[in-house]
Design a protein around this motif. Structure first.
Motif, mmCIF file in Angstrom:
data_model
loop_
_atom_site.group_PDB
_atom_site.id
_atom_site.type_symbol
_atom_site.label_atom_id
_atom_site.label_comp_id
_atom_site.label_asym_id
_atom_site.label_seq_id
_atom_site.Cartn_x
_atom_site.Cartn_y
_atom_site.Cartn_z
ATOM 1 N N ARG A 138 52.085 28.822 45.568
ATOM 2 C CA ARG A 138 52.044 28.772 44.116
ATOM 3 C C ARG A 138 53.464 28.866 43.584
ATOM 4 N NH1 ARG A 138 49.146 28.056 39.100
ATOM 5 N NH2 ARG A 138 51.043 27.987 37.888
ATOM 6 N N ARG A 139 53.850 27.847 42.840
ATOM 7 C CA ARG A 139 55.178 27.842 42.237
ATOM 8 C C ARG A 139 55.051 27.849 40.725
ATOM 9 N NH1 ARG A 139 56.957 25.033 46.932
ATOM 10 N NH2 ARG A 139 55.964 23.090 46.320
ATOM 11 N N TYR A 140 56.008 28.506 40.078
ATOM 12 C CA TYR A 140 56.134 28.427 38.623
ATOM 13 C C TYR A 140 57.506 27.840 38.369
ATOM 14 C CZ TYR A 140 52.185 31.630 38.454
ATOM 15 O OH TYR A 140 50.957 32.217 38.607
ATOM 16 N N GLY A 141 57.564 26.571 38.041
ATOM 17 C CA GLY A 141 58.870 25.942 37.881
ATOM 18 C C GLY A 141 59.609 26.038 39.201
ATOM 19 N N ASP A 142 60.788 26.608 39.202
ATOM 20 C CA ASP A 142 61.531 26.703 40.459
ATOM 21 C C ASP A 142 61.334 28.058 41.129
ATOM 22 O OD1 ASP A 142 62.973 28.378 38.869
ATOM 23 O OD2 ASP A 142 64.946 27.599 39.433
ATOM 24 N N HIS A 143 60.446 28.853 40.563
ATOM 25 C CA HIS A 143 60.192 30.153 41.176
ATOM 26 C C HIS A 143 58.935 30.057 42.050
ATOM 27 C CE1 HIS A 143 59.490 34.391 41.734
ATOM 28 N NE2 HIS A 143 58.248 34.216 41.287
ATOM 29 N N THR A 144 59.074 30.448 43.293
ATOM 30 C CA THR A 144 57.924 30.393 44.192
ATOM 31 C C THR A 144 57.307 31.777 44.301
ATOM 32 O OG1 THR A 144 59.022 28.641 45.396
ATOM 33 C CG2 THR A 144 57.153 29.684 46.485
ATOM 34 N N ILE A 157 45.534 37.188 45.406
ATOM 35 C CA ILE A 157 44.172 37.574 45.024
ATOM 36 C C ILE A 157 43.659 36.707 43.882
ATOM 37 C CG2 ILE A 157 42.818 39.458 44.007
ATOM 38 C CD1 ILE A 157 44.412 41.399 45.719
ATOM 39 N N ARG A 158 44.541 36.434 42.931
ATOM 40 C CA ARG A 158 44.108 35.626 41.784
ATOM 41 C C ARG A 158 43.883 34.162 42.172
ATOM 42 N NH1 ARG A 158 46.978 35.461 37.144
ATOM 43 N NH2 ARG A 158 45.219 35.885 35.781
ATOM 44 N N LEU A 159 44.584 33.704 43.199
ATOM 45 C CA LEU A 159 44.319 32.356 43.717
ATOM 46 C C LEU A 159 42.946 32.300 44.386
ATOM 47 C CD1 LEU A 159 47.807 31.425 45.225
ATOM 48 C CD2 LEU A 159 46.591 30.089 43.505
ATOM 49 N N LEU A 160 42.619 33.358 45.121
ATOM 50 C CA LEU A 160 41.317 33.392 45.794
ATOM 51 C C LEU A 160 40.184 33.358 44.782
ATOM 52 C CD1 LEU A 160 41.994 36.109 48.548
ATOM 53 C CD2 LEU A 160 41.823 33.640 48.875
ATOM 54 N N LEU A 161 40.418 33.944 43.614
ATOM 55 C CA LEU A 161 39.383 34.009 42.581
ATOM 56 C C LEU A 161 39.412 32.796 41.663
ATOM 57 C CD1 LEU A 161 39.818 37.766 41.730
ATOM 58 C CD2 LEU A 161 37.707 36.722 42.552
ATOM 59 N N ASP A 162 40.335 31.870 41.914
ATOM 60 C CA ASP A 162 40.468 30.665 41.097
ATOM 61 C C ASP A 162 40.869 30.989 39.653
ATOM 62 O OD1 ASP A 162 40.438 27.864 40.881
ATOM 63 O OD2 ASP A 162 38.485 27.881 39.910
ATOM 64 N N LEU A 163 41.504 32.146 39.471
ATOM 65 C CA LEU A 163 42.020 32.457 38.136
ATOM 66 C C LEU A 163 43.289 31.652 37.910
ATOM 67 C CD1 LEU A 163 41.472 36.311 38.227
ATOM 68 C CD2 LEU A 163 40.202 34.675 36.830
ATOM 69 N N ARG A 165 45.660 28.345 39.943
ATOM 70 C CA ARG A 165 45.468 27.240 40.897
ATOM 71 C C ARG A 165 46.678 27.103 41.800
ATOM 72 N NH1 ARG A 165 41.992 25.466 36.959
ATOM 73 N NH2 ARG A 165 39.992 26.299 37.387
ATOM 74 N N PRO A 166 46.437 26.791 43.068
ATOM 75 C CA PRO A 166 47.569 26.655 43.983
ATOM 76 C C PRO A 166 48.375 25.384 43.684
ATOM 77 C CG PRO A 166 45.514 26.099 45.102
ATOM 78 C CD PRO A 166 45.137 26.562 43.729
ATOM 79 N N THR A 167 49.669 25.457 43.934
ATOM 80 C CA THR A 167 50.511 24.266 43.829
ATOM 81 C C THR A 167 50.208 23.359 45.021
ATOM 82 O OG1 THR A 167 52.182 25.681 42.834
ATOM 83 C CG2 THR A 167 52.892 23.503 43.533
ATOM 84 N N SER A 168 50.029 23.984 46.180
ATOM 85 C CA SER A 168 49.579 23.236 47.352
ATOM 86 C C SER A 168 48.894 24.209 48.303
ATOM 87 C CB SER A 168 50.767 22.545 48.030
ATOM 88 O OG SER A 168 51.688 23.518 48.449
ATOM 89 N N GLY A 169 48.263 23.650 49.308
ATOM 90 C CA GLY A 169 47.522 24.480 50.252
ATOM 91 C C GLY A 169 46.158 24.829 49.700
ATOM 92 N N HIS A 170 45.386 25.550 50.482
ATOM 93 C CA HIS A 170 44.062 25.939 49.997
ATOM 94 C C HIS A 170 43.630 27.247 50.646
ATOM 95 C CE1 HIS A 170 43.121 23.674 53.686
ATOM 96 N NE2 HIS A 170 42.160 24.566 53.807
ATOM 97 N N ALA A 171 42.538 27.770 50.134
ATOM 98 C CA ALA A 171 42.012 29.025 50.681
ATOM 99 C C ALA A 171 40.495 28.925 50.732
ATOM 100 C CB ALA A 171 42.435 30.187 49.805
#
Lengths: 298, 294
Positions: free
Chosen positions: A12-18, A47-53, A55-61
């Motif tokens: 998960r990236r936010y702009g240039d921050h990973t 944890i918030r990615l797992l709950l779909d709150l 979204r991932p930039t790439s990859g999956h869970a």
């Protein structure tokens, strides 16, 4: 066997921050895994990615085989969640809050189980949330997470704000759930607590996973300070044939070593000499982790 | 078990507002009807203030019972309902996020679409209940002084306040789903109300500019018309259709975006800004907690 939680290259990236960088992590079913790392390491992001709150930039869970994004609703049906910064509505009672969350998920709450949880946590569900102390609110959060007997528990700093006595009750509750086959994935930075309740930890630092290991093995590999007092004069430097031991301090009869990795090899090498006394300290998880963080930072 | 807990919670959260607005509506309905006989004579000789024609429009003139009711009651009561719609609409998404309660809500097995639709239904029901207070008000007024507008027309005009209010519920939900934070969502919704009200007033007063009125929802919810000719299904249908489109857009926007973590607004550009700040300070390595991961 399907993993309870499986992250594959989760990013998960936010702009240039990973915030989270290619996380690969597998949590076994029925395991209690501690998720460690300093603030901002990406624990809550995971944890918030797992709950779909988010979204991932790439990859999956996946959770119990279900994709966290595509089958999010099914995933959330299996999960009990406690947010790191729990906020509830002050105008609701404890019971009202529990009923509300059961209703939102369209799950029938088992009143007997609710009562049992409230009883064990010593929580008065008749009071309004606004009248609860911080600890009581946290208890209610734990109760809500456990309410529908989820198969996977995601707990973000579960015992923060609880006094030590209640912490113990909470961990007992969670251990009972683990015995039933529930998977508990929790983040924490209280290491003494992590050490007591789980066997394996995942360590995150600046969005990267730096270790997933059993605590016992981590400790085994950790650097120890060993102070050896010999019966006679201390052996010459280099006389002890252990490549993983380094001399730190030397006195006429005593040498302090720093031993990394295989402790047994060092002991065997030491056994060729007559030892009068040996003192070593159990390396704390704190120190081990600090070293992990430093290694990554270096 | 409650099948629609979010609808129930919305009603519960706004029950005080609904009752307060409802009582205001009852009171205003009564006052307007009771003072009419005294006012009607004076009003017959009075000019209608510019910009006000639109609200009396087809109900005859200001001094007629229907015109008076249109001007003194139906010109502004819908705005009160719209204010409630905007407060509740922005609160349902951006409000819960800012309060930090959204994480736990959406961690439950409820789809975002369902969340938004249930919230919409709850708010729509709340404003409907508030509007319904007009009916006993009109009934009492009519029994007391025998106002010369049929009760049926009054009921129709009361119902006619709803489609435009639903439209603003949907707009507030869209704003709160697509814009960063409750403030922005409120600004959008209130901005649209003010602009629409302004355009409607000008368009209704100047014939050459009547297109201005037609682009606003107030033209399509003209209560004076309903009081004079009865409920207009077509116009109400247009408003409901627009509300439906706005709600659908809100669902799409909400389904696609991140949920803001505790106490923070959803900020699509925050990451960009942080990136720039770092470039501005070369060699400075920030070790602070990233805003999105507490």
């Amino acid at each position: 066997m399907t993993a309870a939680i499986e992250c594959v290259e989760l990013t998960r990236r936010y702009g240039d921050h990973t915030a989270l960088d290619r996380l690969n992590l597998s949590v076994r079913e029925g395991e209690m895994l501690g998720f460690l790392g300093p603030n901002g390491a990406g624990k809550s992001t995971t944890i918030r990615l797992l709950l779909d709150l988010i979204r991932p930039t790439s990859g999956h869970a996946r959770v119990l085989g279900h994709d966290c994004q595509r089958e999010s609703e099914q995933v959330r049906r299996l999960i009990g969640y406690l947010p790191g910064d729990l906020r509830l509505w002050g105008n609701m009672t404890g019971q009202g809050t529990a009923d509300f969350f059961a209703g939102v998920g369209h799950r029938a709450a088992d009143p007997a189980w609710t009562r049992e949880l409230a009883g064990r946590l010593e929580l008065d569900l008749g009071k309004r949330v606004s009248a609860y102390s911080k600890g009581n609110r946290q208890k209610l959060g734990i109760l809500v997470a456990l309410l529908h007997r989820p198969r996977v528990l995601l707990l973000d700093e579960p015992t923060s704000g609880l006094d030590p006595l209640v912490q113990r009750v909470a961990w007992d509750l969670l251990r009972d759930e683990v015995r039933r086959g529930t998977t508990v994935f929790f983040s924490s930075h209280v290491l003494s607590e992590v050490e007591q309740v789980c066997e394996r930890v995942a360590v995150l630092r600046e969005g990267r996973l730096v270790a997933v290991e059993e605590i016992a093995r981590m400790k085994a590999r950790a650097v120890r300070h060993v102070e050896v007092t010999f019966a006679g004069a201390a052996p010459e430097p280099g006389a002890i044939a252990a490549p993983n031991a380094r001399e730190l301090r030397r006195e006429p009869r005593t040498i302090e070593f720093e031993v990394s990795g295989d402790f047994d090899a060092f002991l065997k090498a030491l056994a060729h000499h007559t030892v009068a006394d040996l003192r070593t300290e159990q390396p704390s998880l704190d120190e081990i982790l600090l070293r992990y963080y430093e290694e990554v930072a270096a | 078990m409650n099948r629609l807990p979010l609808v129930a919670k919305t009603l519960r959260d706004y029950r005080v507002s609904v009752v307060a607005i409802g009582l205001t509506i009852v009171l205003m309905a009564l006052v307007v009807m009771l003072v009419y006989p005294t006012y009607s004579e004076a009003l017959a000789d009075m000019e209608v203030p510019a910009g006000f024609e639109g609200f009396i429009g087809e109900a005859g003139d200001w001094s007629s019972p229907a015109g008076f009711l249109a001007a003194e009651f139906f010109s502004w009561i819908p705005l009160v309902l719209i204010v409630l719609a905007i407060i509740a609409g922005t609160g349902a998404v951006a409000g819960e996020e800012a309060a930090g309660t959204m994480d736990l809500l959406l961690a439950q097995p409820v789809s975002r679409r369902r969340y938004l639709l249930e919230r919409f239904a709850g708010i729509a029901l709340a404003v409907t209940l508030a509007a319904a207070f007009a009916l006993p008000g009109f009934a009492i007024g009519k029994l007391a002084i025998g106002y010369d507008v049929s009760y049926w027309r009054m009921t129709q005009a009361t119902v006619n306040m709803l489609p435009v209010t639903y439209l603003f519920v949907a707009l507030a939900l869209l704003g709160s789903s697509a814009l960063p934070g409750r403030g922005a969502a409120t600004m959008l919704s209130v901005g649209v109300v003010v602009l629409a009200y302004f355009l409607y007033s000008i368009g209704a007063a100047v014939e050459a500019l009547d297109w201005m009125a037609k682009v606003t929802p107030f033209y399509w919810s003209d209560n004076s018309r309903v009081l004079a000719h009865g409920f207009d299904w077509l116009r109400a249908g247009v408003l409901l259709a627009v509300a439906g489109v706005l709600l659908a857009l809100a669902v799409v926007a909400f389904e696609r975006r991140d949920i803001a973590s505790t106490g923070r607004a959803f900020r699509p550009w925050a990451a960009l800004r942080r990136g720039r700040a770092r470039e501005d300070a070369p060699g400075h390595r920030t070790a602070t907690t990233p805003a999105h991961d507490r």
